[in-house]
Scaffold this motif. Structure first.
Motif, PDB file in Angstrom:
ATOM      1  N   SER A  29     -15.810   8.689   2.315  1.00 36.32           N
ATOM      2  CA  SER A  29     -14.558   6.983   2.044  1.00 36.32           C
ATOM      3  C   SER A  29     -14.233   6.651   3.219  1.00 36.32           C
ATOM      4  CB  SER A  29     -13.542   7.584   0.849  1.00 36.32           C
ATOM      5  OG  SER A  29     -13.006   6.485   0.773  1.00 36.32           O
ATOM      6  N   THR A  30     -14.718   5.004   3.636  1.00 34.16           N
ATOM      7  CA  THR A  30     -14.543   4.329   4.983  1.00 34.16           C
ATOM      8  C   THR A  30     -13.172   4.297   5.084  1.00 34.16           C
ATOM      9  OG1 THR A  30     -16.613   3.160   3.973  1.00 34.16           O
ATOM     10  CG2 THR A  30     -15.475   2.618   6.064  1.00 34.16           C
ATOM     11  N   ASN A  31     -12.266   3.795   4.145  1.00 35.68           N
ATOM     12  CA  ASN A  31     -11.113   4.424   4.739  1.00 35.68           C
ATOM     13  C   ASN A  31     -10.681   5.489   5.012  1.00 35.68           C
ATOM     14  OD1 ASN A  31     -11.150   1.297   5.117  1.00 35.68           O
ATOM     15  ND2 ASN A  31     -11.338   1.284   3.088  1.00 35.68           N
ATOM     16  N   ALA A  32     -10.395   6.478   4.268  1.00 39.93           N
ATOM     17  CA  ALA A  32     -10.123   7.343   3.778  1.00 39.93           C
ATOM     18  C   ALA A  32      -9.139   8.212   5.682  1.00 39.93           C
ATOM     19  CB  ALA A  32     -10.730   8.543   3.676  1.00 39.93           C
ATOM     20  N   LEU A  33      -9.797   8.514   6.594  1.00 38.59           N
ATOM     21  CA  LEU A  33      -8.787   9.022   7.500  1.00 38.59           C
ATOM     22  C   LEU A  33      -8.111   8.239   7.518  1.00 38.59           C
ATOM     23  CD1 LEU A  33      -8.345  10.829   9.680  1.00 38.59           C
ATOM     24  CD2 LEU A  33     -10.194   9.628  11.430  1.00 38.59           C
ATOM     25  N   ALA A  34      -8.208   6.296   7.937  1.00 41.68           N
ATOM     26  CA  ALA A  34      -7.171   6.058   7.817  1.00 41.68           C
ATOM     27  C   ALA A  34      -5.640   5.486   7.017  1.00 41.68           C
ATOM     28  CB  ALA A  34      -7.412   4.104   8.265  1.00 41.68           C
ATOM     29  N   GLN A  35      -5.954   5.649   6.042  1.00 39.38           N
ATOM     30  CA  GLN A  35      -5.281   5.779   4.826  1.00 39.38           C
ATOM     31  C   GLN A  35      -4.287   7.221   4.694  1.00 39.38           C
ATOM     32  OE1 GLN A  35      -8.272   6.140   1.959  1.00 39.38           O
ATOM     33  NE2 GLN A  35      -7.356   3.493   1.137  1.00 39.38           N
ATOM     34  N   CYS A  36      -4.817   8.652   5.383  1.00 37.75           N
ATOM     35  CA  CYS A  36      -4.446  10.386   5.341  1.00 37.75           C
ATOM     36  C   CYS A  36      -3.614  10.025   6.317  1.00 37.75           C
ATOM     37  CB  CYS A  36      -5.073  11.097   5.469  1.00 37.75           C
ATOM     38  SG  CYS A  36      -6.871  11.168   4.252  1.00 37.75           S
ATOM     39  N   GLN A  37      -4.178   9.348   7.894  1.00 36.14           N
ATOM     40  CA  GLN A  37      -3.217   9.423   9.383  1.00 36.14           C
ATOM     41  C   GLN A  37      -1.788   8.162   8.814  1.00 36.14           C
ATOM     42  OE1 GLN A  37      -5.997   7.665  11.494  1.00 36.14           O
ATOM     43  NE2 GLN A  37      -6.389   9.950  12.551  1.00 36.14           N
ATOM     44  N   ALA A  38      -1.909   7.197   7.724  1.00 35.85           N
ATOM     45  CA  ALA A  38      -0.852   6.106   7.409  1.00 35.85           C
ATOM     46  C   ALA A  38       0.459   6.805   6.794  1.00 35.85           C
ATOM     47  CB  ALA A  38      -1.046   4.700   6.879  1.00 35.85           C
ATOM     48  N   TYR A  39      -0.150   8.013   5.338  1.00 36.92           N
ATOM     49  CA  TYR A  39       0.429   8.552   5.169  1.00 36.92           C
ATOM     50  C   TYR A  39       1.664   9.808   5.615  1.00 36.92           C
ATOM     51  CZ  TYR A  39       2.351  11.649   1.661  1.00 36.92           C
ATOM     52  OH  TYR A  39       2.928  12.507   0.810  1.00 36.92           O
ATOM     53  N   TYR A  40       0.791  10.320   6.992  1.00 37.35           N
ATOM     54  CA  TYR A  40       1.411  11.015   8.352  1.00 37.35           C
ATOM     55  C   TYR A  40       2.246  10.789   8.694  1.00 37.35           C
ATOM     56  CZ  TYR A  40      -0.779  15.554   6.106  1.00 37.35           C
ATOM     57  OH  TYR A  40      -1.519  17.040   5.471  1.00 37.35           O
ATOM     58  N   ALA A  41       1.829   8.961   9.415  1.00 36.60           N
ATOM     59  CA  ALA A  41       2.947   8.661  10.803  1.00 36.60           C
ATOM     60  C   ALA A  41       4.175   8.459   9.027  1.00 36.60           C
ATOM     61  CB  ALA A  41       1.780   7.425  10.692  1.00 36.60           C
ATOM     62  N   ALA A  42       3.652   7.643   8.213  1.00 37.59           N
ATOM     63  CA  ALA A  42       4.867   7.801   7.140  1.00 37.59           C
ATOM     64  C   ALA A  42       6.248   8.721   7.264  1.00 37.59           C
ATOM     65  CB  ALA A  42       4.650   7.108   5.987  1.00 37.59           C
ATOM     66  N   TYR A  43       5.889   9.314   7.275  1.00 35.88           N
ATOM     67  CA  TYR A  43       6.092  10.563   7.654  1.00 35.88           C
ATOM     68  C   TYR A  43       6.230  11.488   8.862  1.00 35.88           C
ATOM     69  CZ  TYR A  43       7.591  10.870   2.048  1.00 35.88           C
ATOM     70  OH  TYR A  43       8.438  11.334   1.059  1.00 35.88           O
ATOM     71  N   PRO A  44       7.096  11.395  10.164  1.00 38.45           N
ATOM     72  CA  PRO A  44       6.747  11.932  11.013  1.00 38.45           C
ATOM     73  C   PRO A  44       7.055  13.333  11.275  1.00 38.45           C
ATOM     74  CG  PRO A  44       9.339  10.598  10.817  1.00 38.45           C
ATOM     75  CD  PRO A  44       8.394  10.526   9.440  1.00 38.45           C
ATOM     76  N   ASP A  45       7.442  13.802   9.850  1.00 35.90           N
ATOM     77  CA  ASP A  45       7.762  15.400   9.560  1.00 35.90           C
ATOM     78  C   ASP A  45       6.532  15.900   9.717  1.00 35.90           C
ATOM     79  OD1 ASP A  45       8.957  14.799   8.116  1.00 35.90           O
ATOM     80  OD2 ASP A  45      10.356  15.891   7.643  1.00 35.90           O
ATOM     81  N   LEU A  46       5.598  15.098   9.044  1.00 32.74           N
ATOM     82  CA  LEU A  46       4.265  15.742   8.552  1.00 32.74           C
ATOM     83  C   LEU A  46       3.342  16.199   9.952  1.00 32.74           C
ATOM     84  CD1 LEU A  46       3.109  13.515   6.039  1.00 32.74           C
ATOM     85  CD2 LEU A  46       4.340  16.331   5.398  1.00 32.74           C
ATOM     86  N   ASN A  47       2.452  16.996   9.979  1.00 29.09           N
ATOM     87  CA  ASN A  47       2.180  17.835  11.566  1.00 29.09           C
ATOM     88  C   ASN A  47       0.142  16.844  11.095  1.00 29.09           C
ATOM     89  OD1 ASN A  47       0.103  18.325  12.737  1.00 29.09           O
ATOM     90  ND2 ASN A  47       1.003  21.076  11.969  1.00 29.09           N
ATOM     91  N   PRO A  48       0.182  15.699  11.407  1.00 28.73           N
ATOM     92  CA  PRO A  48      -1.470  14.799  10.670  1.00 28.73           C
ATOM     93  C   PRO A  48      -2.589  16.892  11.992  1.00 28.73           C
ATOM     94  CG  PRO A  48      -0.336  13.919  13.618  1.00 28.73           C
ATOM     95  CD  PRO A  48       0.488  15.770  12.677  1.00 28.73           C
TER      96      PRO A  48
END
Length: 771
Positions: A29-48
């Protein structure tokens, strides 16, 4: 009525640790990585680093015979090596599993551990190939080898019992509300509330205990790992693909609306009952959810029902069993009915909405408002069955708060539709402000979704949406999902507030502080026999009428018969009077018959304080040369071990009230003694003192304005302890007054020891005066 408030209790709960959330990112999916990274960035205590990237368009990636070697093994190893507690996926990840058609691909990701074991226990084992038959999406416990297999019904993990017929003939079991078995008949996790063999009949699967997340996959039972899809999957009835900005905004809503029952008590709650085929529990679950919110005191709770499939007669049957008429279907006499659905057309306006055009067959989708209710209904939490099967023309207008909407989605809302196909169009709710939705994309197997009461009660206990969705489910997940933000927890503080310090609740009654002003400890009047150096001896009053107790000493010297010749002071206990005789009551050794006699000045002075000291501080004061005349006798032997929750917070060893200035030169006020030689006050603006249940917040600014004085150990003359004195007299912000016999307590808000487990940055530790 059942005391639902006794069931939804505040306590520390196992929530998904943010640092242990893994994400499967299908990079086809073209935008998948950017979408997942955006979610992890919004919660700074998630581990990318836990975003697992794989292109599922790779040849063989969606074939059972090759998928394990291509990506399955690596995914499994990531889960095990990081003790993963929650799993999400990119928004456009497959809905239907290509490996096992009919199963949610996301549900399969969450069951990778049991899938792995099933590969190794079938005959013959297939260690390098996914099991060829349908996946066994069920939790299994370990027994005695690395990959054992032991089948166990899903309901056993959530506390659900299958003692009666399944499904139960009357899922709401309203008789339990007025059951003679006890007020908490719903709560079958409490032993003895209802007969063991009747728990299923009484509870009907309405409520269950929470699971204890595995921390060590090789040493504990393994459960299905809660899962969610970030945002929504685009489709003909859902919005177009979610953007990274929308993902960020979604998480920001979750964080902003994480609160408590108290903070959300006025938020709008909507539940709806609808009969689906023969599954009457959809009606009962919504009724029960409505009961929970109303019993907890929510002020804006709306319930309605559909007249489809004999809905009126079923409600009449249920209502006849209740001791109220809350679910009498007659909207003219029952003001609890806020809306109904039927086939009778009306005039579109704030009391009528026609959602019929959203359905292939117009049948009971005309919404009528009753009893001062109007459309659109604001909704912060929704559990129901009346948003079923909107299969055509859905453009999101049903939930955008507009002129043809039934719902006005509030920021951070959570919706659970228990019937069919909700996820085909539920993305609109997230786009319009919700944090998460839960339901089925297809026609669900009913036991997966007949859990409205479970979902609502666990959400209200402070659990996250992803865990609330699976706690108590009476069937394993197959084709249901959570969309949006599975970490959202609108009532999160209920899992943190009033936590028990060291798992003990305190109700402190302020007791009299006494002092031996003669400069001497109680005299050894009977030395006893068989004592040894380092024995710890406890004494109680020799008087049959005196309640005095708690004196403890440490033997430092004995004579030839083991009689005590010298001792070190440990603690003074409570209730002692002048010249009182103290008898030995227990010992760490084998000695017997020791007696002490107190001096004649124990209570001759103005009492030191009312409240409590810990053993540690009384022991220190007893040996401190600067306080030789202050031998304390009012320690309750307790301390507030805040360091157990955060090692940076010093423990509290004294909570005292001086109603007037005492003979030791201490002013009238509230005194807090904390452990350590501290240069600054450690509790900031987060302390609340309680006197007889009334809260008195303490602000750090009170030190600056002279209302309070903070002294470290040097200034307070007691080594190893620092003291705060909040004054009563001459203070801009005076302290409250506590007298002997009053209840005294406190709460302290502190940063969490593991902030990664929370969508908010603070938790609350309370020791108040309530039983």
């Amino acid at each position: 009525m059942a005391l639902i408030t006794d069931l939804i209790t505040k306590k520390q709960r196992n929530t998904i640790d943010h640092s242990r959330v893994a994400c499967f990112c299908d990079t086809s999916s073209t935008n998948a990585l950017a979408q997942c990274q955006a979610y992890y960035a919004a919660y700074p205590d998630l581990n990318p680093d836990l975003i697992f990237q794989y292109d599922l368009s790779t040849a063989g990636a969606k074939t059972r015979e090759t998928a394990w070697e291509l990506w399955g093994k690596d995914w499994h190893d990531l889960i095990v090596s990081n003790n993963i507690e929650g799993i999400c996926c990119n928004p456009e990840f497959d809905i239907d599993s290509p490996l096992w058609p009919g199963y949610s691909a996301l549900n399969v990701l969450g069951d990778i551990l049991s899938l792995r074991r099933s590969m190794l226990v079938i005959n013959p084992p297939t260690p390098d190939v996914f099991k060829s038959t349908s996946p066994r999406v069920l939790p299994t416990p370990y027994s005695n080898s690395q990959y054992p297999y032991q089948f166990l019904g899903w309901y056993s993990f959530g506390g659900i019992r299958q003692d009666g017929p399944f499904p139960p003939p009357n899922p709401f079991v309203p008789e339990s509300i007025v059951s003679a078995e006890g007020d908490n008949a719903y709560d079958y996790t409490i032993t003895g509330v209802v007969p063991e063999n009747k728990k299923w009949d009484y509870s009907g699967g309405m409520l269950s205990g929470e699971w204890d997340f595995s921390r060590d996959y090789l040493g504990q039972k393994v459960i299905y790992i809660p899962t969610w899809r970030i945002g929504w999957k685009s489709g003909s009835l859902n919005p177009s693909e979610i953007t990274t900005a929308e993902i960020t905004a979604m998480v920001e809503r979750s964080i902003a609306t994480a609160g408590s029952i108290k903070s959300h008590i006025d938020k709008p709650i909507v539940t709806s009952s609808r009969q689906r085929v023969s599954n009457r529990y959809f009606i009962g679950q919504a009724m029960f959810t409505d009961t929970i919110f109303k019993d907890l005191g929510f002020t804006n709770v709306k319930w309605g029902y559909s007249k489809d499939q004999a809905g009126v007669s079923i409600l009449n049957s249920y209502n006849a069993k209740l001791n109220t008429n809350n679910y009498d279907p007659d909207e003219t006499s029952n003001t609890n009915v806020q809306f109904t659905l039927d086939n009778i057309a009306g005039t579109v306006g704030n009391q009528y909405r026609d959602l019929g055009p959203n359905y292939s067959v117009e049948d009971h989708y005309k919404w009528h408002a009753h009893n001062t209710n109007t459309f659109p209904m604001p909704v912060f939490t929704y559990v129901g069955g009346c948003l079923v099967n909107m299969s055509v023309n859905t453009n999101g207008s049903w939930c955008d708060g507009g002129a043809d909407a039934v719902f006005d989605i509030q920021n951070g809302a959570v919706l659970f539709e228990m019937t069919s196909h909700f996820l085909q169009y539920a993305g609109w709710a997230i786009k319009n402000g919700a944090s998460a939705v839960h339901g089925s994309y297809v026609e669900p197997f009913a036991p997966q979704v007949n859990s409205g009461g479970n979902f609502a009660s666990n959400l209200l206990k402070g659990n996250q949406v992803a865990t609330s969705a699976v706690f108590g489910m009476s069937s394993s997940p197959k084709n249901i999902e959570v969309w949006g933000d599975g970490l959202a927890a609108p009532y999160y503080n209920e899992s943190e507030e009033e936590s028990n310090m060291n798992n003990v609740k305190f109700e402190l009654v302020a007791i009299k502080g006494s002092a031996d002003l003669s400069g001497g400890f109680p005299a050894i009047t009977v030395a006893g026999t068989n004592h040894a150096v380092n024995d710890i001896i406890t004494f109680v009053s020799a008087s049959l009428t005196s309640p005095a107790s708690g004196i403890k000493i440490k033997v430092t010297s004995v004579d030839g018969s083991g009689g005590i010749t010298a001792y070190a002071w440990i603690s003074g206990g409570v209730g002692w009077s002048n010249n009182e005789v103290a008898n030995q009551s227990s010992t760490s050794g084998t000695g017997i018959s020791a007696k002490l006699t107190l001096g004649g000045s124990v209570i001759s002075a103005t009492p030191l304080s009312f409240g409590f000291f810990s053993d540690s501080i009384t022991t220190q004061i007893a040996i401190d040369p600067d306080t030789v005349n202050a031998k304390l006798y009012n320690n309750a032997g307790v301390e507030f071990a805040f360091s157990q929750f955060n090692p940076d917070i010093p423990d509290l060893h004294g909570l005292l009230s001086n109603p007037v200035s005492n003979q030791f030169g201490r002013p009238a006020g509230i005194v807090l003694w904390v452990e350590g030689d501290l240069d600054s006050y450690p509790y900031g603006d987060n302390v609340v003192v309680y006197i007889n249940g009334v809260a008195y917040p303490f602000l750090e600014s009170y030190i600056a304005d002279g209302s309070a004085v903070w002294s470290n150990a040097t200034a307070s003359a007691v080594d190893g302890f620092s003291r705060l004195e909040w004054n009563i007299s001459g203070a801009t912000n005076p302290a409250p007054v506590c007298l002997e016999g009053d209840k005294i307590g406190m709460s302290l808000a502190v940063p969490e020891r593991q902030s990664s487990k929370s969508v908010i940055s603070r938790s609350v530790i309370s020791h108040n005066t309530e039983s």
